[in-house]
Write a protein that holds these residues in place. Sequence first.
Motif, mmCIF file in Angstrom:
data_model
loop_
_atom_site.group_PDB
_atom_site.id
_atom_site.type_symbol
_atom_site.label_atom_id
_atom_site.label_comp_id
_atom_site.label_asym_id
_atom_site.label_seq_id
_atom_site.Cartn_x
_atom_site.Cartn_y
_atom_site.Cartn_z
ATOM 1 N N TRP A 28 -7.737 -1.954 11.890
ATOM 2 C CA TRP A 28 -7.060 -1.328 10.769
ATOM 3 C C TRP A 28 -5.929 -2.216 10.250
ATOM 4 C CZ3 TRP A 28 -1.894 -0.477 10.615
ATOM 5 C CH2 TRP A 28 -1.202 -0.466 11.838
ATOM 6 N N ALA A 29 -5.199 -2.864 11.181
ATOM 7 C CA ALA A 29 -4.068 -3.708 10.787
ATOM 8 C C ALA A 29 -4.565 -4.936 10.010
ATOM 9 C CB ALA A 29 -3.286 -4.151 12.019
ATOM 10 N N TRP A 30 -5.670 -5.501 10.449
ATOM 11 C CA TRP A 30 -6.240 -6.655 9.752
ATOM 12 C C TRP A 30 -6.696 -6.255 8.342
ATOM 13 C CZ3 TRP A 30 -6.437 -11.595 9.113
ATOM 14 C CH2 TRP A 30 -7.502 -12.180 8.436
ATOM 15 N N LEU A 31 -7.392 -5.133 8.233
ATOM 16 C CA LEU A 31 -7.857 -4.685 6.918
ATOM 17 C C LEU A 31 -6.686 -4.348 5.990
ATOM 18 C CD1 LEU A 31 -10.953 -2.396 7.641
ATOM 19 C CD2 LEU A 31 -10.910 -4.710 6.692
ATOM 20 N N LEU A 32 -5.627 -3.781 6.551
ATOM 21 C CA LEU A 32 -4.454 -3.465 5.733
ATOM 22 C C LEU A 32 -3.810 -4.748 5.220
ATOM 23 C CD1 LEU A 32 -2.541 -1.343 4.582
ATOM 24 C CD2 LEU A 32 -1.235 -1.456 6.729
ATOM 25 N N GLY A 33 -3.702 -5.742 6.107
ATOM 26 C CA GLY A 33 -3.145 -7.029 5.687
ATOM 27 C C GLY A 33 -4.009 -7.688 4.624
ATOM 28 N N CYS A 34 -5.324 -7.624 4.804
ATOM 29 C CA CYS A 34 -6.248 -8.183 3.810
ATOM 30 C C CYS A 34 -6.115 -7.457 2.473
ATOM 31 C CB CYS A 34 -7.692 -8.071 4.307
ATOM 32 S SG CYS A 34 -8.108 -9.203 5.649
ATOM 33 N N SER A 35 -5.952 -6.146 2.538
ATOM 34 C CA SER A 35 -5.842 -5.348 1.315
ATOM 35 C C SER A 35 -4.576 -5.688 0.539
ATOM 36 C CB SER A 35 -5.874 -3.853 1.659
ATOM 37 O OG SER A 35 -7.097 -3.503 2.276
ATOM 38 N N TYR A 36 -3.461 -5.822 1.262
ATOM 39 C CA TYR A 36 -2.220 -6.187 0.587
ATOM 40 C C TYR A 36 -2.297 -7.610 0.030
ATOM 41 C CZ TYR A 36 0.226 -1.990 2.213
ATOM 42 O OH TYR A 36 0.631 -0.695 2.418
ATOM 43 N N TYR A 37 -2.903 -8.512 0.781
ATOM 44 C CA TYR A 37 -3.073 -9.881 0.292
ATOM 45 C C TYR A 37 -3.944 -9.892 -0.957
ATOM 46 C CZ TYR A 37 -4.685 -14.706 0.017
ATOM 47 O OH TYR A 37 -4.997 -15.970 -0.448
ATOM 48 N N PHE A 38 -5.036 -9.139 -0.938
ATOM 49 C CA PHE A 38 -5.950 -9.020 -2.075
ATOM 50 C C PHE A 38 -5.195 -8.543 -3.311
ATOM 51 C CE2 PHE A 38 -8.787 -6.361 -4.648
ATOM 52 C CZ PHE A 38 -9.895 -7.175 -4.818
ATOM 53 N N TYR A 39 -4.336 -7.538 -3.144
ATOM 54 C CA TYR A 39 -3.611 -6.956 -4.271
ATOM 55 C C TYR A 39 -2.497 -7.875 -4.756
ATOM 56 C CZ TYR A 39 -1.824 -3.139 -7.180
ATOM 57 O OH TYR A 39 -1.436 -2.358 -8.239
ATOM 58 N N MET A 40 -1.882 -8.620 -3.833
ATOM 59 C CA MET A 40 -0.771 -9.494 -4.208
ATOM 60 C C MET A 40 -1.208 -10.667 -5.067
ATOM 61 S SD MET A 40 1.907 -9.773 -1.032
ATOM 62 C CE MET A 40 0.678 -10.322 0.162
ATOM 63 N N GLN A 41 -2.512 -10.938 -5.124
ATOM 64 C CA GLN A 41 -2.976 -12.070 -5.915
ATOM 65 C C GLN A 41 -2.723 -11.876 -7.403
ATOM 66 O OE1 GLN A 41 -3.912 -14.913 -4.160
ATOM 67 N NE2 GLN A 41 -3.098 -13.460 -2.664
ATOM 68 N N TRP A 42 -2.539 -10.641 -7.845
ATOM 69 C CA TRP A 42 -2.158 -10.404 -9.240
ATOM 70 C C TRP A 42 -0.655 -10.607 -9.422
ATOM 71 C CZ3 TRP A 42 -6.438 -7.462 -7.568
ATOM 72 C CH2 TRP A 42 -7.584 -7.607 -8.363
ATOM 73 N N ASP A 43 0.115 -9.980 -8.567
ATOM 74 C CA ASP A 43 1.572 -10.128 -8.626
ATOM 75 C C ASP A 43 2.125 -9.585 -7.315
ATOM 76 O OD1 ASP A 43 4.420 -9.562 -9.117
ATOM 77 O OD2 ASP A 43 3.959 -10.118 -11.185
ATOM 78 N N ILE A 44 2.908 -10.380 -6.641
ATOM 79 C CA ILE A 44 3.382 -10.008 -5.299
ATOM 80 C C ILE A 44 4.245 -8.744 -5.334
ATOM 81 C CG2 ILE A 44 5.470 -11.446 -5.392
ATOM 82 C CD1 ILE A 44 4.877 -12.136 -2.415
ATOM 83 N N THR A 45 4.921 -8.501 -6.451
ATOM 84 C CA THR A 45 5.805 -7.324 -6.530
ATOM 85 C C THR A 45 5.022 -6.021 -6.622
ATOM 86 O OG1 THR A 45 5.949 -7.552 -8.939
ATOM 87 C CG2 THR A 45 7.640 -8.656 -7.631
#
Length: 483
Positions: A28-45
């Motif tokens: 779950w922690a890995w998928l959560l990190g991947c999900s946040y990384y995926f979303y941050m590619q548009w804008d980190i904020t």
Amino acid sequence: MLFNSLDFIFFFPIAVIIYYVLSHKHRWAWLLGCSYYFYMQWDITLVLLLITSTLIDYFCGMKMYKSTNQSIRKTYITISVVANLGMLFFFKYLGFFSESISDVMAYFGSTVELDGEGLGFSYGNILLPVGISFYTFQTLSYSIDVFRGKIEPERHLGKYALYVAFFPQLVAGPIERASRLLPQFYKKIELDIPEIRKGIILMSWGFFLKMVVADRLGVYVDHVHGDPSATPGLPLIIGMYLFGFQIYYDFSAYSIIAVGAAKVLGFDLMNNFNRPFYSANSTQFWQRWHRSLMQWLRDYLYKPLTRNLKLSISVSLLLVFFINGLWHGANWTFVVWGLLCAIFLILERATLSFRNKLVDALPFNVSHKMRNILWGAVTISFLCFSLILFRSSSIENAFRYIYHMFHINAFYFNILNDLFEIVLIIICILFVQIVHFYKGNDKIYELFSSNNIAVRWSLYVLFISIMVLFAFNRQNSFIYFQF
């Protein structure tokens, strides 16, 4: 991060491999990190807003569950609803409503400006967070279900955060219910090669729909919408229908890629489309189109309006489709589009008996199946017509398109000056519609798995060849990313 990008092609295999290497309790922690990384590619904020929404609804859900005092429970559901809709309003609708109010006041002679300059900012500088409409509705459904007692709140903050941010469906759905997705994060998932193969086939089909078909149709659609007066008549009529197919293939492409990516990881997401272009009427169309949103509107808006507030079906439909239109974008074009769809649906219901009597009065027999086909064609034609508003940047531009569409002075339609592309567009639509008729998006893998290994690999090679030869390598954003 776009699905149809090199970044995702590198990101996804790494995410999957490490996911299956890790033990179940750490995935779950890995998928959560991947999900946040995926979303941050548009804008980190943007992740900060996502985390804020997550924490608010997690906190409110726990408070509602622990309290037996109805007043306290209502306080926390109000906090959740106001906070989520408040963020959605600020980032997506503040400029739209302020400008609309200013226009109305100006009409009545007022000079009050609500443009934000007095506060030191411009509405145009407010960044629209990608996917905010989708994850806002997803978190709201969780809070409302907890308040209604339909589900218990998720105690594990990390897994609740993963429910909100799960990267396959974060940006453009499907809008998943907590009762369906959250329990899957507790499932011990083993490496299942046949299921992974199904997921990869679903993703590949989605890439085909997007890069070979939808983007190809988009070239013609962009051309006619760019200057309707330059290509009046038949090309605009063709463009009207092509946009209907384009938005269907484009959005269903994202949805099926999301379903396939989730399946590779061992999770099941709902099928967001169920062959809507084969609907017999408008009611059936809206039951098959963007199912996760329409079911959300049914359960959390339509039912309370008709059951609790005792509003009539017609009034409730107008309100639901007003919200449906507004959900799609902060522009009056979307609002009018939604209301047109509601009016058509209301008239369809009101005239059913009359239409049946009219057909029965004909001197020849019209079978039930033929009636469905004919009215289905009328329905799809109307919906494609209404999408002129959806595609146009303003009401004025939509009227301009419609005005020139009915000025047919020639039967010339090859506006791309490329007959091969026109033929290819027709072939693509026919091929996809035939596949959808027999399999739909969600069963496309059966075309491969039902054959022996030689035929299966021949189909794989053929598919890859088609992608290489005919895909548009433009990395176009998916249409629903703007919502």
